[in-house]
Motif scaffolding. Sequence first.
Motif, PDB file in Angstrom:
ATOM      1  N   HIS A 107       0.453   6.517   1.649  1.00 58.24           N
ATOM      2  CA  HIS A 107      -0.399   6.245   2.804  1.00 58.24           C
ATOM      3  C   HIS A 107      -1.691   5.564   2.344  1.00 58.24           C
ATOM      4  O   HIS A 107      -2.204   4.662   3.007  1.00 58.24           O
ATOM      5  CB  HIS A 107      -0.709   7.569   3.517  1.00 58.24           C
ATOM      6  CG  HIS A 107      -1.034   7.439   4.969  1.00 58.24           C
ATOM      7  ND1 HIS A 107      -1.998   8.204   5.570  1.00 58.24           N
ATOM      8  CD2 HIS A 107      -0.538   6.656   5.942  1.00 58.24           C
ATOM      9  CE1 HIS A 107      -2.075   7.898   6.853  1.00 58.24           C
ATOM     10  NE2 HIS A 107      -1.192   6.954   7.104  1.00 58.24           N
ATOM     11  N   GLY A 108      -2.202   5.988   1.195  1.00 59.81           N
ATOM     12  CA  GLY A 108      -3.381   5.356   0.610  1.00 59.81           C
ATOM     13  C   GLY A 108      -3.099   3.916   0.219  1.00 59.81           C
ATOM     14  O   GLY A 108      -3.925   3.021   0.453  1.00 59.81           O
ATOM     15  N   GLU A 109      -1.937   3.676  -0.356  1.00 60.34           N
ATOM     16  CA  GLU A 109      -1.542   2.300  -0.685  1.00 60.34           C
ATOM     17  C   GLU A 109      -1.550   1.444   0.579  1.00 60.34           C
ATOM     18  O   GLU A 109      -2.042   0.323   0.595  1.00 60.34           O
ATOM     19  CB  GLU A 109      -0.122   2.267  -1.258  1.00 60.34           C
ATOM     20  CG  GLU A 109      -0.003   2.764  -2.670  1.00 60.34           C
ATOM     21  CD  GLU A 109       1.456   2.749  -3.118  1.00 60.34           C
ATOM     22  OE1 GLU A 109       2.230   1.887  -2.659  1.00 60.34           O
ATOM     23  OE2 GLU A 109       1.824   3.625  -3.922  1.00 60.34           O
TER      24      GLU A 109
ATOM     25  N   GLY B 272      -4.566  11.148  -0.229  1.00 55.63           N
ATOM     26  CA  GLY B 272      -4.653   9.909  -1.014  1.00 55.63           C
ATOM     27  C   GLY B 272      -5.837   9.036  -0.670  1.00 55.63           C
ATOM     28  O   GLY B 272      -5.672   7.893  -0.257  1.00 55.63           O
ATOM     29  N   PRO B 273      -7.082   9.564  -0.831  1.00 54.63           N
ATOM     30  CA  PRO B 273      -8.255   8.734  -0.560  1.00 54.63           C
ATOM     31  C   PRO B 273      -8.202   7.410  -1.331  1.00 54.63           C
ATOM     32  O   PRO B 273      -7.663   7.357  -2.435  1.00 54.63           O
ATOM     33  CB  PRO B 273      -9.425   9.590  -1.054  1.00 54.63           C
ATOM     34  CG  PRO B 273      -8.931  10.987  -1.015  1.00 54.63           C
ATOM     35  CD  PRO B 273      -7.462  10.907  -1.303  1.00 54.63           C
ATOM     36  N   VAL B 274      -8.774   6.378  -0.732  1.00 51.20           N
ATOM     37  CA  VAL B 274      -8.787   5.058  -1.359  1.00 51.20           C
ATOM     38  C   VAL B 274     -10.223   4.643  -1.614  1.00 51.20           C
ATOM     39  O   VAL B 274     -11.048   4.646  -0.689  1.00 51.20           O
ATOM     40  CB  VAL B 274      -8.137   4.015  -0.429  1.00 51.20           C
ATOM     41  CG1 VAL B 274      -8.168   2.633  -1.069  1.00 51.20           C
ATOM     42  CG2 VAL B 274      -6.710   4.404  -0.125  1.00 51.20           C
ATOM     43  N   VAL B 275     -10.525   4.293  -2.862  1.00 49.76           N
ATOM     44  CA  VAL B 275     -11.851   3.739  -3.156  1.00 49.76           C
ATOM     45  C   VAL B 275     -11.762   2.221  -3.048  1.00 49.76           C
ATOM     46  O   VAL B 275     -10.739   1.623  -3.385  1.00 49.76           O
ATOM     47  CB  VAL B 275     -12.375   4.176  -4.548  1.00 49.76           C
ATOM     48  CG1 VAL B 275     -12.746   5.643  -4.533  1.00 49.76           C
ATOM     49  CG2 VAL B 275     -11.352   3.908  -5.643  1.00 49.76           C
ATOM     50  N   LEU B 276     -12.851   1.622  -2.566  1.00 48.41           N
ATOM     51  CA  LEU B 276     -12.844   0.189  -2.259  1.00 48.41           C
ATOM     52  C   LEU B 276     -14.025  -0.509  -2.925  1.00 48.41           C
ATOM     53  O   LEU B 276     -15.110   0.072  -3.069  1.00 48.41           O
ATOM     54  CB  LEU B 276     -12.939  -0.017  -0.743  1.00 48.41           C
ATOM     55  CG  LEU B 276     -11.805   0.585   0.093  1.00 48.41           C
ATOM     56  CD1 LEU B 276     -12.162   0.580   1.575  1.00 48.41           C
ATOM     57  CD2 LEU B 276     -10.497  -0.169  -0.138  1.00 48.41           C
ATOM     58  N   SER B 277     -13.813  -1.760  -3.294  1.00 49.36           N
ATOM     59  CA  SER B 277     -14.889  -2.573  -3.872  1.00 49.36           C
ATOM     60  C   SER B 277     -15.808  -3.040  -2.752  1.00 49.36           C
ATOM     61  O   SER B 277     -15.518  -2.883  -1.569  1.00 49.36           O
ATOM     62  CB  SER B 277     -14.293  -3.769  -4.602  1.00 49.36           C
ATOM     63  OG  SER B 277     -13.610  -4.594  -3.668  1.00 49.36           O
TER      64      SER B 277
ATOM     65  N   HIS C  57      -9.511  13.414  10.634  1.00 45.31           N
ATOM     66  CA  HIS C  57     -10.329  12.992   9.499  1.00 45.31           C
ATOM     67  C   HIS C  57      -9.586  13.046   8.175  1.00 45.31           C
ATOM     68  O   HIS C  57     -10.211  12.957   7.136  1.00 45.31           O
ATOM     69  CB  HIS C  57     -11.583  13.867   9.397  1.00 45.31           C
ATOM     70  CG  HIS C  57     -12.249  14.129  10.706  1.00 45.31           C
ATOM     71  ND1 HIS C  57     -12.737  13.113  11.502  1.00 45.31           N
ATOM     72  CD2 HIS C  57     -12.477  15.280  11.390  1.00 45.31           C
ATOM     73  CE1 HIS C  57     -13.251  13.633  12.608  1.00 45.31           C
ATOM     74  NE2 HIS C  57     -13.092  14.939  12.572  1.00 45.31           N
ATOM     75  N   GLY C  58      -8.272  13.224   8.207  1.00 48.82           N
ATOM     76  CA  GLY C  58      -7.543  13.319   6.951  1.00 48.82           C
ATOM     77  C   GLY C  58      -7.355  14.762   6.524  1.00 48.82           C
ATOM     78  O   GLY C  58      -7.456  15.684   7.344  1.00 48.82           O
TER      79      GLY C  58
ATOM     80  N   MET D 227     -17.064   2.525  -7.656  1.00 46.44           N
ATOM     81  CA  MET D 227     -16.666   1.674  -6.541  1.00 46.44           C
ATOM     82  C   MET D 227     -17.690   1.810  -5.422  1.00 46.44           C
ATOM     83  O   MET D 227     -18.596   2.642  -5.483  1.00 46.44           O
ATOM     84  CB  MET D 227     -15.269   2.055  -6.049  1.00 46.44           C
ATOM     85  CG  MET D 227     -14.178   1.931  -7.116  1.00 46.44           C
ATOM     86  SD  MET D 227     -13.708   0.233  -7.538  1.00 46.44           S
ATOM     87  CE  MET D 227     -12.534  -0.102  -6.245  1.00 46.44           C
ATOM     88  N   GLU D 228     -17.508   1.006  -4.363  1.00 48.52           N
ATOM     89  CA  GLU D 228     -18.536   0.884  -3.336  1.00 48.52           C
ATOM     90  C   GLU D 228     -18.351   1.866  -2.170  1.00 48.52           C
ATOM     91  O   GLU D 228     -19.296   2.424  -1.655  1.00 48.52           O
ATOM     92  CB  GLU D 228     -18.510  -0.553  -2.791  1.00 48.52           C
ATOM     93  CG  GLU D 228     -19.500  -0.841  -1.684  1.00 48.52           C
ATOM     94  CD  GLU D 228     -20.926  -1.013  -2.189  1.00 48.52           C
ATOM     95  OE1 GLU D 228     -21.102  -1.150  -3.417  1.00 48.52           O
ATOM     96  OE2 GLU D 228     -21.854  -0.986  -1.360  1.00 48.52           O
ATOM     97  N   ALA D 229     -17.107   2.024  -1.735  1.00 50.08           N
ATOM     98  CA  ALA D 229     -16.863   2.828  -0.533  1.00 50.08           C
ATOM     99  C   ALA D 229     -15.553   3.585  -0.696  1.00 50.08           C
ATOM    100  O   ALA D 229     -14.713   3.233  -1.538  1.00 50.08           O
ATOM    101  CB  ALA D 229     -16.781   1.927   0.700  1.00 50.08           C
ATOM    102  N   VAL D 230     -15.408   4.618   0.116  1.00 47.30           N
ATOM    103  CA  VAL D 230     -14.167   5.392   0.037  1.00 47.30           C
ATOM    104  C   VAL D 230     -13.638   5.659   1.445  1.00 47.30           C
ATOM    105  O   VAL D 230     -14.401   5.954   2.364  1.00 47.30           O
ATOM    106  CB  VAL D 230     -14.366   6.707  -0.747  1.00 47.30           C
ATOM    107  CG1 VAL D 230     -15.410   7.596  -0.074  1.00 47.30           C
ATOM    108  CG2 VAL D 230     -13.055   7.466  -0.904  1.00 47.30           C
ATOM    109  N   ALA D 231     -12.324   5.496   1.588  1.00 51.31           N
ATOM    110  CA  ALA D 231     -11.638   5.889   2.817  1.00 51.31           C
ATOM    111  C   ALA D 231     -10.925   7.195   2.500  1.00 51.31           C
ATOM    112  O   ALA D 231      -9.989   7.215   1.699  1.00 51.31           O
ATOM    113  CB  ALA D 231     -10.632   4.822   3.235  1.00 51.31           C
TER     114      ALA D 231
END
Lengths: 514, 117, 450
Positions: A159-161, A304-309, A346-347, A147-151
């Motif tokens: 919370h990630g959802e 719950g980190p989220v990966v993003l396109s 920062h999580g 994936m491109e980026a991660v939050a």
Amino acid sequence: MAMNNQGRPTGIGSAGVAANGSSLLPNEPLLFEIGDADHSGVDLPDVEIDGSFLGGFARKSALDLPGLTEPEAVRHYVRLSRLNYSIDSGMYPLGSCTMKHNPRLNEKMARLPGFADIHPLQPVSTVSGALSLMDQLGHWLLTLTNMEAVALSPKAGAHGEMCGMMAIRAAQQAAGQGHRNIVLVPESAHGTNPATAAFLGYQVKPVPARADGTVDVNAVKAALSPEVAAIMLTNPNTCGLFEPEIIEIAAAVHEAGAYFYCDGANFNAIMGVVRPGDLGIDAMHINLHKTFSTPHGGGGPGAGPVVLSKALAPFAPVPFVRKGQGGLALVEHAEGGHLGRITAFHGQMGMYVRALTYMLSHGADGLAQAAKDAVLNANYVKARLQAVFSVPFDGQPCMHEALFDDSFLKDTGVSTLDFAKAMIDEGYHPMTMYFPLVVHGAMLIEPTESESKATLDAFCDVMLDLATDAKAGNAARFTSAPTRAPRRRLDETRAARSPILTYTPREDLPQAAE
Amino acid sequence: MTKFTKDHEYIKTDGTVGITQYAQEQLGDIVFVELPAIGKTLKQGDEAAVVESVKAASEIYAPASGTVVAVNEALSGEPGLINTDPDGAGWIFKLALDDAGELDGLMDADAYARIAV
Amino acid sequence: MRYLPHSAAERAEMLAVIGASSAEALFAGVPEGALLTEPVELPFHQPEYVVEAQMKRLASLNHAAGDGPFFIGAGAYRHHVPASVDHLIQRSEWLTAYTPYQPEVSQGTLQMLFEFQTQVAHLTGMDVANASMYDGSTGTAEAVLMARRVTKRNRIVLAGGLHPHYRDVVRTYLGDGPDLVKLAADPTGDDLGLEEIDGNTAAIVVQTPDVFGRLQDIKAAADAAHQKGALLIVVVTEIISLGLIEAPGALGADIVVCEGQSLGNALNFGGPYVGLFATRKDLVRQMPGRLCGETVDADGRRGFVLTLSTREQHIRREKATSNICTNAGLCALAFSIHLSLLGEAGLKRLARLNHLKAVKLSRMLGTVPGVEVLNTSFFNELTIRLPVPAAPLVDLLARAEILAGVPVSRLDPGKPELENLVILAATELTSDADIEMLASSLHAALEGDA
């Protein structure tokens, strides 16, 4: 039990003696029954203050906080702990929860002062190691998912959802597509998925499951419209199956101008083996407390980190670490389309340390092997049990969890719940029950890669023995279970009808039954 | 004559609404009831109340259009009345019907008995 | 691989039982081409001692709070955590247990949560508390949403002294709009925003001690809110303050949200922390998060269960009351153990000691030419105004290994009136020598600057 006016037991009370007479199953009194306002396990100087800076707001109301000296506290919390089941004491076959071993090196690393004793608002120049750790964790997550980026900052799966769906909403608003107000959610989804969509104001539209437990791309196509913002799909799904048409589903969703959110709760089945980015997924949260071995802690903390396109990357929330010419920078304030903060700092840094330690320990090869072993173990359990248990979906091998329904218990007078409670008497934590909802009386077993063949064999032997006994008509073993746990079944109706949520001293303590 | 909905509510000719014996058995012990406000106007099929068991919360829909004229306050203290006497002391609310003719579209006891299995 | 029990022979044996030709055959459901044939491009597995060395190297690049004088607070505080706390929470049965959905084998966690809820209710002066939130900031956002459910109104007023990061979290959860009124911070004036409360207001959110360290008049805020039928949400980011400062519940708060990190939990660069959430008894069914309640088992023995769970996501699905599922169990345990060890007497002593250190800090900073202490009231944290922009000076002192507080411009950038302000905290770990070194270094830096 007699009580004095502070609500503490006066006679030789129940402490240490359980109803069944075993002193190894302590019946521990409440802190409020053993503590004393004058006891303290912390030595501090007793300083005087003059109160002139308190603005007249000095506390006058009672605190009512009992104290314990250190030996009293250690005993109270050790005795309480022994009333818990835990991964360390036995197999925890909870489907969808990934109760794998929690390596102790993770704990040791998280306690290094360089990680544990740093403040989120220290000058950035004093925390370059922390930024580097976040960057490395992000790199591992992005490489594993393509994936491109991660939050990183979401505090847990739900919370990630929320974070991922907010990024989708922001992206659509930025593109003039803010009118899209429907989210498609398959019937087999985790309850948090429709909850998250509704929380953000979306209308939830269910997508029916196919007879084989997977989602039909044609059903998705039929449900898509210009009003659909996204689909939320779990893959591998909650029936323990890889969605075979997932790539077609992603293509259809994108063609309709919608985004594909994937619930990554089951990533343990595919880490290092399948990359979600290759499937067309736009956003996915990863439960570090499931897949990457950070401890569940009796219900958190998670992460719950989220990966993003690429399409969603510009909408990640702050703060995040950015690689620049001068090294790593911390971006703390929203610019452009970025979402604002979803948590103050920062999580879950403490969880990042544990997860990265786990990743470095396993490596790319070990993570893939762990996923394969998790899948192997689930299929082994399924293979050993399926002659006696009923398997609702047998079209393909299962992934990391094996799903059974309750048809094998038909006419036995034993319910899925009874069966689960009988497992407790045999020394096992129950499996996940009545979930997913698409299966009647579901039993979802996730052994994880941490269990040895010997453990799985012992578990399967017990499960087969229980099933055989249920079919033989020995319902009482189940309906009265558990009888060998610290408590028998608890009266949840009573708890919910007139809730007692805090301790108040009472004469009529239910313990009088002893 | 009492009429029934496919969602397992009953409504009596005087507008009294509750859930059926079958529904209370399916739900199990009721622990909480969220009652509508008196004076609230409802269309047939609107969400009117919520009954909660330990494991589930279920919406109660208005079997017909009308105005809420009474609610069973006794349920606040004793929600279990729905379990022990669903079509008597366990009634939930009472509607002043807009159109009694709407009840003709609901099931009678025989028809309901065929779906409540 | 030290965490994977199977030998190659065992894997083969298991595949034979399954009737599969290979491990890859079990991934038959994966679409053609999506199954990787090679490991991803990341390092391979490593021995424990190698991993440990790598992590230690990363940790060594950070300046730990304990490495020198340290005055940073603003929502997270450095306190001493007794050794027994960390020892106890690492017991297997606490650390590696799941959420207590099976109460018969989770009485330890459940009883602890019941004790925790009681402790939080007593500390805040409220009737009930839940089993924890992620942290104080997300708890504040959830409180605002709860207030909207309870009042069926939309307008929310955020006092100017609410931590800017908390304000941002609320804004992210709610979205910006006319219904979200954010008072501009005015550390020397009245920025509570009581006059903003109107008949459409669901709640006003007031922090005390606020982000500048000021103690706020909660009673006045409660009266103003209640007069208009709105709720008062009180936010406390330094929980130790409640050992010395009046409980919000005793002053009329409807919801109290706290960051509980100060008890039992390390700074951890911002998480995991533990949010406390307490309210009035009549609002309990609108409260977010898990709740533990007392009941009896089949033998009539007292026991505990998670209760009122129909409010929660995994059951209520799209009708759930909040976005929280997994919470902060182990951090709540650490909090509860630390508070049990302190007890009432210990907490009061700790609170007085913190306040005394802050009084010393205030007096000493007041002697530095050019430095103005803005607070007339505080607990253990205060705000000073410098004659120069604060951020470069704080960075300068950091190079001398003095972590001198938080420049307000870092929290709330782009506001010239806040640019010269620094927020500083003192705790029981702050020594008199630390305070003297800060004052003399500040003095020297300002002189050098001038």
